[in-house]
Design a protein around this motif. Structure first.
Motif, PDB file in Angstrom:
ATOM      1  N   TRP A 311       0.831  -1.213   0.000  1.00 29.20           N
ATOM      2  CA  TRP A 311       0.000   0.000   0.000  1.00 29.20           C
ATOM      3  C   TRP A 311       0.862   1.258   0.000  1.00 29.20           C
ATOM      4  O   TRP A 311       0.671   2.137   0.850  1.00 29.20           O
ATOM      5  N   PRO A 312       1.800   1.413  -0.891  1.00 27.31           N
ATOM      6  CA  PRO A 312       2.554   2.671  -0.866  1.00 27.31           C
ATOM      7  C   PRO A 312       1.658   3.841  -1.252  1.00 27.31           C
ATOM      8  O   PRO A 312       0.854   3.747  -2.183  1.00 27.31           O
ATOM      9  N   PHE A 313       1.777   4.927  -0.512  1.00 29.57           N
ATOM     10  CA  PHE A 313       1.017   6.134  -0.778  1.00 29.57           C
ATOM     11  C   PHE A 313       1.931   7.193  -1.390  1.00 29.57           C
ATOM     12  O   PHE A 313       3.143   7.017  -1.493  1.00 29.57           O
ATOM     13  N   VAL A 314       1.325   8.310  -1.763  1.00 31.20           N
ATOM     14  CA  VAL A 314       2.035   9.387  -2.459  1.00 31.20           C
ATOM     15  C   VAL A 314       2.026  10.638  -1.601  1.00 31.20           C
ATOM     16  O   VAL A 314       1.039  10.934  -0.923  1.00 31.20           O
ATOM     17  N   SER A 315       3.125  11.362  -1.646  1.00 27.30           N
ATOM     18  CA  SER A 315       3.188  12.682  -1.015  1.00 27.30           C
ATOM     19  C   SER A 315       3.085  13.764  -2.088  1.00 27.30           C
ATOM     20  O   SER A 315       3.598  13.600  -3.195  1.00 27.30           O
ATOM     21  N   ASP A 316       2.440  14.859  -1.739  1.00 27.49           N
ATOM     22  CA  ASP A 316       2.575  16.080  -2.522  1.00 27.49           C
ATOM     23  C   ASP A 316       3.914  16.681  -2.100  1.00 27.49           C
ATOM     24  O   ASP A 316       4.053  17.173  -0.978  1.00 27.49           O
ATOM     25  N   LEU A 317       4.901  16.591  -2.965  1.00 27.40           N
ATOM     26  CA  LEU A 317       6.263  16.941  -2.568  1.00 27.40           C
ATOM     27  C   LEU A 317       6.451  18.431  -2.288  1.00 27.40           C
ATOM     28  O   LEU A 317       7.490  18.839  -1.761  1.00 27.40           O
ATOM     29  N   ARG A 318       5.446  19.249  -2.601  1.00 28.38           N
ATOM     30  CA  ARG A 318       5.533  20.664  -2.243  1.00 28.38           C
ATOM     31  C   ARG A 318       5.325  20.867  -0.751  1.00 28.38           C
ATOM     32  O   ARG A 318       5.869  21.805  -0.150  1.00 28.38           O
ATOM     33  N   THR A 319       4.520  19.983  -0.146  1.00 28.39           N
ATOM     34  CA  THR A 319       4.153  20.167   1.255  1.00 28.39           C
ATOM     35  C   THR A 319       4.465  18.965   2.130  1.00 28.39           C
ATOM     36  O   THR A 319       4.506  19.087   3.363  1.00 28.39           O
ATOM     37  N   SER A 326      -4.115  11.090  -6.333  1.00 28.33           N
ATOM     38  CA  SER A 326      -3.291  11.565  -7.449  1.00 28.33           C
ATOM     39  C   SER A 326      -3.120  10.500  -8.523  1.00 28.33           C
ATOM     40  O   SER A 326      -3.316   9.308  -8.293  1.00 28.33           O
ATOM     41  N   ALA A 327      -2.681  10.959  -9.713  1.00 23.43           N
ATOM     42  CA  ALA A 327      -2.347  10.026 -10.787  1.00 23.43           C
ATOM     43  C   ALA A 327      -1.179   9.141 -10.386  1.00 23.43           C
ATOM     44  O   ALA A 327      -1.125   7.958 -10.758  1.00 23.43           O
ATOM     45  N   GLU A 328      -0.235   9.697  -9.622  1.00 19.58           N
ATOM     46  CA  GLU A 328       0.891   8.891  -9.159  1.00 19.58           C
ATOM     47  C   GLU A 328       0.427   7.758  -8.251  1.00 19.58           C
ATOM     48  O   GLU A 328       0.952   6.642  -8.299  1.00 19.58           O
ATOM     49  N   GLN A 329      -0.594   8.046  -7.415  1.00 17.63           N
ATOM     50  CA  GLN A 329      -1.152   6.991  -6.567  1.00 17.63           C
ATOM     51  C   GLN A 329      -1.769   5.883  -7.415  1.00 17.63           C
ATOM     52  O   GLN A 329      -1.608   4.686  -7.129  1.00 17.63           O
ATOM     53  N   ALA A 330      -2.472   6.273  -8.476  1.00 23.85           N
ATOM     54  CA  ALA A 330      -3.075   5.279  -9.367  1.00 23.85           C
ATOM     55  C   ALA A 330      -2.000   4.386  -9.982  1.00 23.85           C
ATOM     56  O   ALA A 330      -2.165   3.159 -10.088  1.00 23.85           O
ATOM     57  N   LEU A 331      -0.895   4.982 -10.398  1.00 22.70           N
ATOM     58  CA  LEU A 331       0.190   4.206 -10.996  1.00 22.70           C
ATOM     59  C   LEU A 331       0.872   3.306  -9.963  1.00 22.70           C
ATOM     60  O   LEU A 331       1.230   2.148 -10.260  1.00 22.70           O
ATOM     61  N   LEU A 332       1.095   3.819  -8.765  1.00 23.52           N
ATOM     62  CA  LEU A 332       1.676   3.002  -7.702  1.00 23.52           C
ATOM     63  C   LEU A 332       0.837   1.754  -7.457  1.00 23.52           C
ATOM     64  O   LEU A 332       1.359   0.634  -7.370  1.00 23.52           O
ATOM     65  N   THR A 333      -0.463   1.939  -7.321  1.00 17.02           N
ATOM     66  CA  THR A 333      -1.353   0.814  -7.042  1.00 17.02           C
ATOM     67  C   THR A 333      -1.352  -0.184  -8.194  1.00 17.02           C
ATOM     68  O   THR A 333      -1.286  -1.396  -7.980  1.00 17.02           O
ATOM     69  N   ALA A 334      -1.415   0.325  -9.419  1.00 19.73           N
ATOM     70  CA  ALA A 334      -1.411  -0.576 -10.576  1.00 19.73           C
ATOM     71  C   ALA A 334      -0.090  -1.329 -10.686  1.00 19.73           C
ATOM     72  O   ALA A 334      -0.068  -2.527 -11.010  1.00 19.73           O
ATOM     73  N   GLY A 335       1.013  -0.646 -10.410  1.00 18.06           N
ATOM     74  CA  GLY A 335       2.305  -1.316 -10.443  1.00 18.06           C
ATOM     75  C   GLY A 335       2.398  -2.404  -9.385  1.00 18.06           C
ATOM     76  O   GLY A 335       2.946  -3.488  -9.639  1.00 18.06           O
ATOM     77  N   GLY A 364     -14.760  13.154  -7.423  1.00 16.14           N
ATOM     78  CA  GLY A 364     -15.172  12.284  -8.514  1.00 16.14           C
ATOM     79  C   GLY A 364     -14.014  11.844  -9.382  1.00 16.14           C
ATOM     80  O   GLY A 364     -13.850  10.656  -9.674  1.00 16.14           O
ATOM     81  N   TRP A 365     -13.160  12.807  -9.780  1.00 13.22           N
ATOM     82  CA  TRP A 365     -12.085  12.394 -10.681  1.00 13.22           C
ATOM     83  C   TRP A 365     -11.034  11.575  -9.931  1.00 13.22           C
ATOM     84  O   TRP A 365     -10.482  10.624 -10.487  1.00 13.22           O
ATOM     85  N   GLU A 366     -10.757  11.919  -8.670  1.00  9.32           N
ATOM     86  CA  GLU A 366      -9.751  11.165  -7.932  1.00  9.32           C
ATOM     87  C   GLU A 366     -10.209   9.731  -7.665  1.00  9.32           C
ATOM     88  O   GLU A 366      -9.442   8.771  -7.831  1.00  9.32           O
ATOM     89  N   THR A 367     -11.449   9.588  -7.256  1.00 12.00           N
ATOM     90  CA  THR A 367     -11.991   8.252  -6.998  1.00 12.00           C
ATOM     91  C   THR A 367     -12.040   7.425  -8.279  1.00 12.00           C
ATOM     92  O   THR A 367     -11.664   6.253  -8.294  1.00 12.00           O
ATOM     93  N   GLY A 368     -12.491   8.062  -9.365  1.00  7.00           N
ATOM     94  CA  GLY A 368     -12.628   7.341 -10.624  1.00  7.00           C
ATOM     95  C   GLY A 368     -11.297   6.892 -11.200  1.00  7.00           C
ATOM     96  O   GLY A 368     -11.127   5.729 -11.589  1.00  7.00           O
ATOM     97  N   ILE A 369     -10.324   7.801 -11.252  1.00  8.01           N
ATOM     98  CA  ILE A 369      -9.040   7.479 -11.884  1.00  8.01           C
ATOM     99  C   ILE A 369      -8.314   6.378 -11.114  1.00  8.01           C
ATOM    100  O   ILE A 369      -7.823   5.412 -11.707  1.00  8.01           O
ATOM    101  N   THR A 370      -8.243   6.489  -9.809  1.00  4.37           N
ATOM    102  CA  THR A 370      -7.475   5.498  -9.045  1.00  4.37           C
ATOM    103  C   THR A 370      -8.175   4.145  -9.035  1.00  4.37           C
ATOM    104  O   THR A 370      -7.515   3.100  -9.114  1.00  4.37           O
ATOM    105  N   ASN A 371      -9.501   4.134  -8.958  1.00  7.16           N
ATOM    106  CA  ASN A 371     -10.209   2.860  -8.967  1.00  7.16           C
ATOM    107  C   ASN A 371     -10.157   2.174 -10.327  1.00  7.16           C
ATOM    108  O   ASN A 371     -10.042   0.943 -10.403  1.00  7.16           O
ATOM    109  N   VAL A 372     -10.240   2.933 -11.395  1.00  6.42           N
ATOM    110  CA  VAL A 372     -10.256   2.287 -12.703  1.00  6.42           C
ATOM    111  C   VAL A 372      -8.902   1.666 -13.016  1.00  6.42           C
ATOM    112  O   VAL A 372      -8.826   0.556 -13.578  1.00  6.42           O
TER     113      VAL A 372
END
Length: 512
Positions: A311-319, A326-335, A364-372
């Motif tokens: 379950w690796p998560f993503v940081s917003d590296l600005r903060t 995030s899209a990076e979270q979607a890629l992490l999960t898929a990988g 809506g977009w965050e839930t949709g992108i990461t789940n799909v």
């Protein structure tokens, strides 16, 4: 003459469509269902998968994990791991490979009712809750409040009514229960009293496992019945990234395994904070940590049911703040899902989290992108897929209801396109185009496929602007609130009153 015939045919077709849509479908005829095979999306090439695998083995052999409890040191060194002078437990490649060969495959996570069993094999996909939020999003006031045992029970009841949410892992914390043992026991009972789907929970203290298992034996009807069909799994954060064992959780895991409880081996590093910033290296660390868990579990009980919980998560590296949508979270999960398939072991990861504070367009977009991406990658268990806001700090009942529609659409993409002799035959085209009505409305093929090929949202609005206006302009969140209340007002899964009274006599239960 032709116009009249066309109108009559369209009217008859519409009536037939309405009748057909109102008829219930057999489970195997539904357009989407639990356990559809995914895996068509692969963000990693075969060579990249191997590179991650070998890097994970290097990390286990050269870096290892620190802070194993004494019991874990004994278990792991007896299996062949090496405790260094620096206190770190290192894992030879051959040991990891041997334990992977012993690891359970094709496991079933049981529900209290067999129809809710989750068959974790291949790339079969399931979506459910998780997250342990400490707040509930109140849409009446657009504010956050502390979550309670009653909220947890309500979330379980809502989940039970949702076709596309396949399991219920504790989604929020009963913050009105101050005693930690009572919290763990209330969590078990609130979940089990709300749904007969598979449940996930965790224990804050290894000393709580025994009392929790005793309660589960009572719910199951005895220890033998529990061991035959364990309907609750232990979500176990056995590691504290980067590359450290969590001593108390490891002891709890050992006790859960002895009790016959399936375990979720959970590694939850945050890229850029407790995991490396590169997406690939974050996956390497998560895989290495979970491989250590595979060794641990199978050194205790070879073939014990365990979910590989990268379950690796993503940081917003600005903060440095978590950005679970995030899209990076979607890629992490898929990988991670692709790595699960490489090892051919049951796997789970996070998807569906929103950083938005309310169920708005961002949610809506965050839930949709990461789940799909989770579904298309063939993730066996997509946790936190519905209801989660504010990077896991908030849980929204209405978003749980709305998430059922989201997951339905996601599952339809997972199912893909059925390309068969029948579905590519041009006979239906001939019937329409060569002397036919010039459209497919009301055709036998359309009527036959309208429920088995297509899925329709429960709350999603497909009205025309004119129809929407005539219906007094229904708003999505208002409809979600209405459906939530309808579900909670209906008869729910309840234990036998005498059994429930006995439990409440013996335990301090905080929900109605």
């Amino acid at each position: 003459m032709t116009d009249t015939k066309t109108k009559v045919r369209r009217s008859g077709g519409r009536a037939a469509r309405v009748a057909l849509r109102s008829a219930p479908l057999a489970e195997d005829k539904r357009p989407v269902r639990a356990g559809l095979p995914g895996g068509k999306f692969k963000p990693l090439s075969d060579a990249e998968v191997l590179r991650i695998h070998h890097a994970a083995l290097d990390a286990l052999e050269q870096i290892g994990l620190s802070q194993a409890p004494p019991s874990g040191v004994a278990i792991l060194t007896r299996a062949g791991a090496v405790l260094g002078d620096d206190g770190r437990m290192r894992f030879p490649r051959a040991l990891v490979e041997d334990m992977l060969a012993k690891a359970a495959r094709n496991i079933t996570l049981c529900g209290r009712e067999a129809k809710y069993d989750l068959h974790l094999t291949g790339s079969n996909v399931h979506f459910g809750t998780a997250g342990a939020a400490v707040h509930v999003v109140d849409l009446e006031t657009n504010t956050y409040r502390d979550s309670t045992a009653q909220d947890l029970h309500d979330a379980a009841k809502i989940t039970h009514a949702l076709d596309n949410v396949h399991f219920f892992q504790r989604a929020l914390v009963a913050r009105d229960v101050s005693d930690n043992l009572e919290m763990d026991l209330n969590t078990i009972y609130a979940c089990c009293a709300g749904t007969t789907k598979h449940i996930g929970t965790s224990f804050d203290d290894p000393g709580h496992v025994g009392p929790g298992v005793e309660l589960l034996h009572r719910i199951a009807g005895g220890e033998a019945a529990w061991r035959a069909r364990p309907f609750v799994s232990n979500t176990n954060c056995f590691v504290v990234p980067p590359m450290k064992f969590a001593e108390e959780s490891c002891r709890a895991m050992e006790l859960c395994i002895a009790a016959g409880m399936p375990v979720l081996l959970l590694s939850a590093g945050q890229a850029g904070a407790t995991a490396p910033a590169p997406i690939a290296l974050a996956i390497v660390q998560a895989v290495a940590e979970c491989l250590a868990g595979v060794v641990y579990v199978n050194a205790i009980a070879p073939g014990h049911p365990a979910v590989f919980g990268t379950w690796p998560f993503v940081s917003d590296l600005r903060t440095g703040a978590m950005s679970g949508g995030s899209a990076e979270q979607a890629l992490l999960t898929a990988g991670c899902a692709q790595m699960h398939r490489f090892y051919d072991i049951p796997g789970g990861a996070a998807a569906g989290i929103s950083d938005a504070k309310l169920p708005d367009m961002q949610a809506g977009w965050e839930t949709g992108i990461t789940n799909v991406l989770a579904g298309l990658s063939g993730l066996n268990m997509a946790y936190e897929a519905v209801g989660m806001h504010a990077s896991l700090l908030g849980f929204c009942m209405e978003s749980l209801v709305l998430g059922d529609d989201v997951i339905g659409q996601v599952l339809r993409t997972v199912r893909g396109i059925d390309v068969t002799e029948d579905s590519t035959s041009i006979e239906a085209m001939k019937a329409v185009c060569l002397g036919g009505p010039g459209h497919y409305l009301g055709s036998d093929q359309t009527l036959k496929l309208m429920q088995t090929e297509y899925i329709y949202p429960t709350l999603g609005n497909r009205m025309s602007p004119k129809e929407w206006n005539e219906a007094d302009r229904p708003m999505l969140l208002d409809e979600a609130i209405k459906r939530k209340n309808e579900i909670l007002d209906k008869a729910q899964i309840k234990f036998d009153p005498e059994f429930d009274a006995a439990i409440r006599k013996d335990y301090n239960i905080y929900f109605e």
